[in-house]
Design a protein around this motif. Structure first.
Motif, PDB file in Angstrom:
ATOM      1  N   PHE A 131      58.195  41.185  33.091  1.00 24.84           N
ATOM      2  CA  PHE A 131      58.001  39.774  33.418  1.00 24.84           C
ATOM      3  C   PHE A 131      56.515  39.474  33.641  1.00 24.84           C
ATOM      4  N   ARG A 132      55.849  40.364  34.392  1.00 20.61           N
ATOM      5  CA  ARG A 132      54.414  40.164  34.653  1.00 20.61           C
ATOM      6  C   ARG A 132      53.606  40.166  33.355  1.00 20.61           C
ATOM      7  N   LEU A 133      53.995  41.057  32.423  1.00 22.33           N
ATOM      8  CA  LEU A 133      53.283  41.109  31.148  1.00 22.33           C
ATOM      9  C   LEU A 133      53.450  39.806  30.381  1.00 22.33           C
ATOM     10  N   GLU A 134      54.696  39.305  30.393  1.00 21.05           N
ATOM     11  CA  GLU A 134      54.984  38.065  29.689  1.00 21.05           C
ATOM     12  C   GLU A 134      54.197  36.908  30.317  1.00 21.05           C
ATOM     13  N   GLU A 135      54.210  36.873  31.655  1.00 22.19           N
ATOM     14  CA  GLU A 135      53.476  35.831  32.378  1.00 22.19           C
ATOM     15  C   GLU A 135      51.974  35.965  32.122  1.00 22.19           C
ATOM     16  N   ALA A 136      51.497  37.197  32.127  1.00 25.44           N
ATOM     17  CA  ALA A 136      50.066  37.427  31.925  1.00 25.44           C
ATOM     18  C   ALA A 136      49.655  36.932  30.542  1.00 25.44           C
ATOM     19  N   ALA A 137      50.510  37.134  29.544  1.00 21.82           N
ATOM     20  CA  ALA A 137      50.187  36.684  28.186  1.00 21.82           C
ATOM     21  C   ALA A 137      50.108  35.159  28.154  1.00 21.82           C
ATOM     22  N   LYS A 138      51.028  34.512  28.871  1.00 24.72           N
ATOM     23  CA  LYS A 138      51.022  33.041  28.915  1.00 24.72           C
ATOM     24  C   LYS A 138      49.770  32.529  29.614  1.00 24.72           C
ATOM     25  N   ARG A 139      49.301  33.336  30.601  1.00 21.82           N
ATOM     26  CA  ARG A 139      48.164  32.909  31.409  1.00 21.82           C
ATOM     27  C   ARG A 139      46.833  33.401  30.879  1.00 21.82           C
ATOM     28  N   ASP A 140      46.839  34.117  29.779  1.00 17.51           N
ATOM     29  CA  ASP A 140      45.602  34.716  29.277  1.00 17.51           C
ATOM     30  C   ASP A 140      44.469  33.675  29.260  1.00 17.51           C
ATOM     31  N   ALA A 182      48.675  35.144  41.511  1.00 14.48           N
ATOM     32  CA  ALA A 182      49.984  34.499  41.598  1.00 14.48           C
ATOM     33  C   ALA A 182      51.107  35.351  41.008  1.00 14.48           C
ATOM     34  N   ILE A 183      50.784  36.279  40.107  1.00 11.04           N
ATOM     35  CA  ILE A 183      51.856  37.112  39.559  1.00 11.04           C
ATOM     36  C   ILE A 183      51.732  38.558  40.038  1.00 11.04           C
ATOM     37  N   GLY A 184      51.054  38.731  41.163  1.00 13.03           N
ATOM     38  CA  GLY A 184      51.041  40.038  41.819  1.00 13.03           C
ATOM     39  C   GLY A 184      50.068  41.042  41.235  1.00 13.03           C
ATOM     40  N   ARG A 185      49.170  40.591  40.344  1.00 16.88           N
ATOM     41  CA  ARG A 185      48.176  41.528  39.833  1.00 16.88           C
ATOM     42  C   ARG A 185      47.025  41.602  40.825  1.00 16.88           C
ATOM     43  N   SER A 186      46.414  42.768  40.871  1.00 22.15           N
ATOM     44  CA  SER A 186      45.330  42.953  41.820  1.00 22.15           C
ATOM     45  C   SER A 186      43.992  42.908  41.075  1.00 22.15           C
ATOM     46  N   TRP A 187      43.017  42.199  41.634  1.00 23.90           N
ATOM     47  CA  TRP A 187      41.684  42.097  41.041  1.00 23.90           C
ATOM     48  C   TRP A 187      40.659  42.503  42.080  1.00 23.90           C
ATOM     49  N   GLN A 188      39.764  43.384  41.704  1.00 24.33           N
ATOM     50  CA  GLN A 188      38.681  43.688  42.626  1.00 24.33           C
ATOM     51  C   GLN A 188      37.595  42.644  42.452  1.00 24.33           C
ATOM     52  N   LEU A 189      37.333  41.886  43.501  1.00 28.25           N
ATOM     53  CA  LEU A 189      36.375  40.790  43.383  1.00 28.25           C
ATOM     54  C   LEU A 189      35.106  41.054  44.191  1.00 28.25           C
ATOM     55  N   SER A 190      35.251  41.233  45.489  1.00 34.25           N
ATOM     56  CA  SER A 190      34.057  41.283  46.344  1.00 34.25           C
ATOM     57  C   SER A 190      33.682  42.710  46.724  1.00 34.25           C
ATOM     58  N   THR A 191      32.387  42.900  46.929  1.00 27.28           N
ATOM     59  CA  THR A 191      31.924  44.169  47.504  1.00 27.28           C
ATOM     60  C   THR A 191      30.882  43.904  48.576  1.00 27.28           C
ATOM     61  N   ILE A 192      30.936  44.748  49.583  1.00 27.64           N
ATOM     62  CA  ILE A 192      29.897  44.768  50.610  1.00 27.64           C
ATOM     63  C   ILE A 192      29.361  46.197  50.583  1.00 27.64           C
ATOM     64  N   GLN A 193      28.154  46.342  50.043  1.00 22.94           N
ATOM     65  CA  GLN A 193      27.629  47.681  49.767  1.00 22.94           C
ATOM     66  C   GLN A 193      26.365  47.917  50.570  1.00 22.94           C
ATOM     67  N   LEU A 194      26.381  48.971  51.376  1.00 25.62           N
ATOM     68  CA  LEU A 194      25.164  49.299  52.125  1.00 25.62           C
ATOM     69  C   LEU A 194      24.243  50.156  51.266  1.00 25.62           C
ATOM     70  N   ASP A 195      22.941  50.026  51.519  1.00 22.62           N
ATOM     71  CA  ASP A 195      21.977  50.740  50.685  1.00 22.62           C
ATOM     72  C   ASP A 195      20.838  51.280  51.545  1.00 22.62           C
ATOM     73  N   PHE A 196      20.723  52.608  51.573  1.00 26.70           N
ATOM     74  CA  PHE A 196      19.611  53.241  52.309  1.00 26.70           C
ATOM     75  C   PHE A 196      18.496  53.651  51.357  1.00 26.70           C
ATOM     76  N   ASN A 197      18.704  53.384  50.057  1.00 26.85           N
ATOM     77  CA  ASN A 197      17.815  53.913  49.039  1.00 26.85           C
ATOM     78  C   ASN A 197      16.722  52.926  48.636  1.00 26.85           C
ATOM     79  N   LEU A 198      17.118  51.697  48.263  1.00 21.77           N
ATOM     80  CA  LEU A 198      16.112  50.739  47.794  1.00 21.77           C
ATOM     81  C   LEU A 198      15.055  50.419  48.862  1.00 21.77           C
ATOM     82  N   PRO A 199      15.430  50.265  50.155  1.00 19.84           N
ATOM     83  CA  PRO A 199      14.384  50.006  51.150  1.00 19.84           C
ATOM     84  C   PRO A 199      13.331  51.119  51.159  1.00 19.84           C
ATOM     85  N   GLU A 200      13.789  52.342  50.860  1.00 19.82           N
ATOM     86  CA  GLU A 200      12.914  53.507  50.786  1.00 19.82           C
ATOM     87  C   GLU A 200      12.009  53.392  49.547  1.00 19.82           C
ATOM     88  N   ARG A 201      12.641  53.143  48.395  1.00 24.70           N
ATOM     89  CA  ARG A 201      11.892  53.102  47.141  1.00 24.70           C
ATOM     90  C   ARG A 201      10.853  51.981  47.121  1.00 24.70           C
TER      91      ARG A 201
END
Ligand SMILES: [Zn+2]
Ligand SMILES: [Zn+2]
Length: 646
Positions: free
Chosen positions: A241-250, A483-502
């Motif tokens: 069902f999700r595949l069918e819905e996903a195709a409709k929503r492409d 809405a059809i239960g698929r998961s999407w990775q959207l946001s990140t909160i990433q710490l960085d100790f490297n660039l401040p050094e560089r």
């Protein structure tokens, strides 16, 4: 007969007779578990249920409730697929058939150039069902390399795998394992497997695609059959069902139907042009993002799309990220690159001028467009694209201020995502891989616990991904369910100790000492383009009133009502609503149908009574028609809906 004692994962003990198998243990725990058991895990190693237990072993019974169980189920179904194809096509041979997300595939060479089609998939499915109905046991066997080569003498790809003793498919160990089932079918395999084919009821073959042996185009092209397999009927049904819905929503299909944007071939792969309607939605997304960042204490910055190679040497991108960058442009006796990320430029902004602890946290925000190389074969509409804009921020904070900043940030992210209609979130915390990381232990510990505490303080359940962090700092990823239960990775909160050094970033702390700030990279929507694609699919193109390109369509019933209808249009536009007028040059029914394909939230139909009453007929998307609604009441209703982002 002596007894043995084994441990269950919860620490409890079971006494069994010597020679007892994993299956006997499952039965000892309960009949339900014995029925559901697929494989076992003995001292952390996955094994067949028939394996004999030793005294003191820790044993976990794996069922299809777990990812491991499902994976075994899918892997076992792939064997049955190969068995069916080899039976139907004499002389056919098989290559590899691993489990994948939601299912499995298997690669075949079918003799005489026969091509597999959707109809042949049905025949293969029938044969698989026969094999499953026969409930054939999977029996493990082991052989030396020489013996294995004899067993698979008719199957050159299997022989190649056996001979490549150091390949990833087979351990370098001399013993080659294989699994038999039925009268003659045998497949090279490390195992383990479900006990018998009867466990594999809920599958479906999906499609056929070409695939080169070992993914190398110099090798022969094989035919790959994809299938899906699940633990029960409901799971299979839901997935289909999700595949069918996903195709409709492409989003690619809807973007075309709703005239949002397009991917003209002469523009090149992975690049889109935004039409007025798509641009309208995007502008509203960006406006909302700017509004929230402005009130959230961010400072807006702009940076160029090109930079000298020197910048990317300093940032390390040319050392660690060059495969994601486009080739350089030669100019002014130097090399320039399109930027793959905004961070190095934000570091330059931070570095301009002395910073004190009073300037921190410093939150720099930019809708920054970046360019990343994606192979042609991996491009997919807006989801994988070669140039995109991030709602990108870099926050510079003191180590002491980190916990508070993260806590505020989590709240901010969730509230922005909610405004776009997402309700379910999941959080992942990636921690240090000590083998591959920069920064001292103390700051890693401090930063990781700051992330963890912030999640706990907000009562947000999260999954730990141990050792999954980038080398330069721990991070939180936020996934949303659509809405059809698929998961999407959207946001990140990433710490960085490297660039401040560089970039040698500093601030003067309250006691006058020069210190290094911690940098946080953070994007909420991630890529605006991809987020737009996710929204199109989440709403199936029916955007809420605040976000939709056209909010109201105005349709006079007949020519005689046009003047009043224009009047209504003028009032709505005067209120700042986005409207479209559909002249009475076509029958009303046809016009209403046309408008509905555009998924406009409100269709106003005005006729004779409305002219005399100052009212409108309100045809709201997905509801019954309401006649004789005073125009002022409709305006108020739409205003509230837009303002509250319902
Ligand atoms: Zn196998
Ligand atoms: Zn960044």
């Amino acid at each position: 007969m002596t007894d043995i004692t084994v441990l269950l994962p919860d620490g409890s003990e079971r006494k069994l007779h010597e020679g007892a198998t994993v299956s006997d243990l499952a039965l000892d725990v309960g009949e339900g578990l014995a029925k559901a058991a697929l494989i076992g895990e003995v001292n952390g190693e996955e094994v067949d249920l028939s394996v004999v237990l030793s005294d003191g072993a820790t044993v976990n019974i794996v069922t299809s409730d777990s990812d491991k169980g499902l994976e075994t189920l899918r892997h076992s179904t792939a064997h049955v697929l190969a068995q069916a194809v080899l039976e139907i096509y004499p002389g056919a041979t098989f290559a590899i058939g691993p489990p994948i997300e939601h299912g499995f595939y298997y690669d075949f060479a079918i003799p005489d150039g026969a091509t597999l089609s959707d109809e042949t998939l049905e025949d293969i499915e029938e044969k698989m069902k026969e094999i499953i109905a026969a409930d054939q046991a999977f029996i493990r066997g082991e052989a030396s390399v020489q013996e294995a080569l004899e067993i698979f003498v008719d199957h050159p790809y299997k022989c190649e795998i056996i001979q490549a003793a150091d390949s990833s498919e087979i351990d370098a160990a001399e013993v080659i394992s294989f699994y038999r089932n039925g009268t003659g079918f045998v497949d090279l395999c490390r195992g383990p497997h479900v006990p018998s084919t009867g466990k594999l009821q809920h599958f479906k073959l999906m499609n056929v695609a070409g695939a080169y042996w070992r993914g190398d185009e110099k090798n022969p092209m094989l035919q790959r059959i994809y299938g899906t397999a699940w633990a029960n009927k409901k799971q299979l049904k839901d997935h289909l069902f999700r595949l069918e819905e996903a195709a409709k929503r492409d989003h690619r299909k809807l973007a075309n139907e709703l005239d949002l944007l397009s991917f003209p071939s002469e523009l090149g792969g992975g690049l889109a042009v935004w039409h007025p309607k798509g641009s309208q939605v995007r502008k509203l997304m960006e406006d909302y993002s700017r509004e929230r960042h402005e009130s959230g204490g961010y400072k807006f910055v702009y940076t160029p799309h090109l930079a000298n190679a020197e910048l990317f040497h300093t940032s390390g991108h040319l050392d660690f990220y060059s495969e994601g960058m486009y080739p350089p442009m030669e100019m002014d006796n130097g090399e320039y690159y399109l930027k793959p990320m905004n961070c190095p430029m934000h570091c330059l902004i931070y570095r301009a001028g002395t910073k004190s602890y009073r300037d921190l946290p410093l939150r720099l925000f930019e809708l920054g467009t970046v360019y990343r190389y994606e192979r042609a074969g991996t491009l997919h509409g807006l989801m994988r694209i070669r140039g995109f804009t991030q709602d990108d921020a870099h926050i510079f904070t003191s180590e002491e201020g980190l916990a508070e900043e993260i806590a505020g940030l989590l709240e901010f992210v969730v509230s922005v995502l909610k405004a776009f209609g997402f309700e379910e979130f999941s959080f992942n915390l990636s921690t240090r891989d000590p083998e591959k990381s920069v920064g001292d232990d103390q700051i890693w510990e401090h930063a990781t616990s700051a992330l963890e505490e912030a999640l706990n303080a907000h009562g947000l359940p999260f999954q730990m991904k141990l050792g999954d962090a980038a080398f330069y700092g721990p991070k939180i990823d936020i996934d949303v369910s659509d809405a059809i239960g698929r998961s999407w990775q959207l946001s990140t909160i990433q710490l960085d100790f490297n660039l401040p050094e560089r970039f040698d970033l500093r601030y003067i702390d309250s006691s006058g000492e020069r210190k290094r700030p911690v940098m946080i990279h953070r994007a909420l929507m991630g890529s605006i383009e991809r987020f737009f694609g996710v929204l199109v699919e989440h709403y199936a193109g029916a955007f809420p009133a605040w976000l939709t390109p056209i909010q109201v369509a105005v349709l006079p019933v007949a020519n005689g009502h046009e003047e009043y209808a224009k009047d209504v249009l003028g009032k709505l536009e005067g209120e700042g609503f986005r409207c479209e007028f559909y002249r009475a040059d076509n029958p009303l029914g046809k016009r209403i149908r046309d408008v509905k394909t555009q998924k406009i939230p409100y269709v106003l139909v005005v006729g004779g009574d409305d002219v005399s009453n100052g009212s409108v007929g309100v045809n709201a998307r997905g509801s019954e028609v309401e006649r004789g609604v005073p125009l002022t009441a409709f305006i108020e209703r739409l205003r509230t809906e837009v303002d509250t982002r319902q």
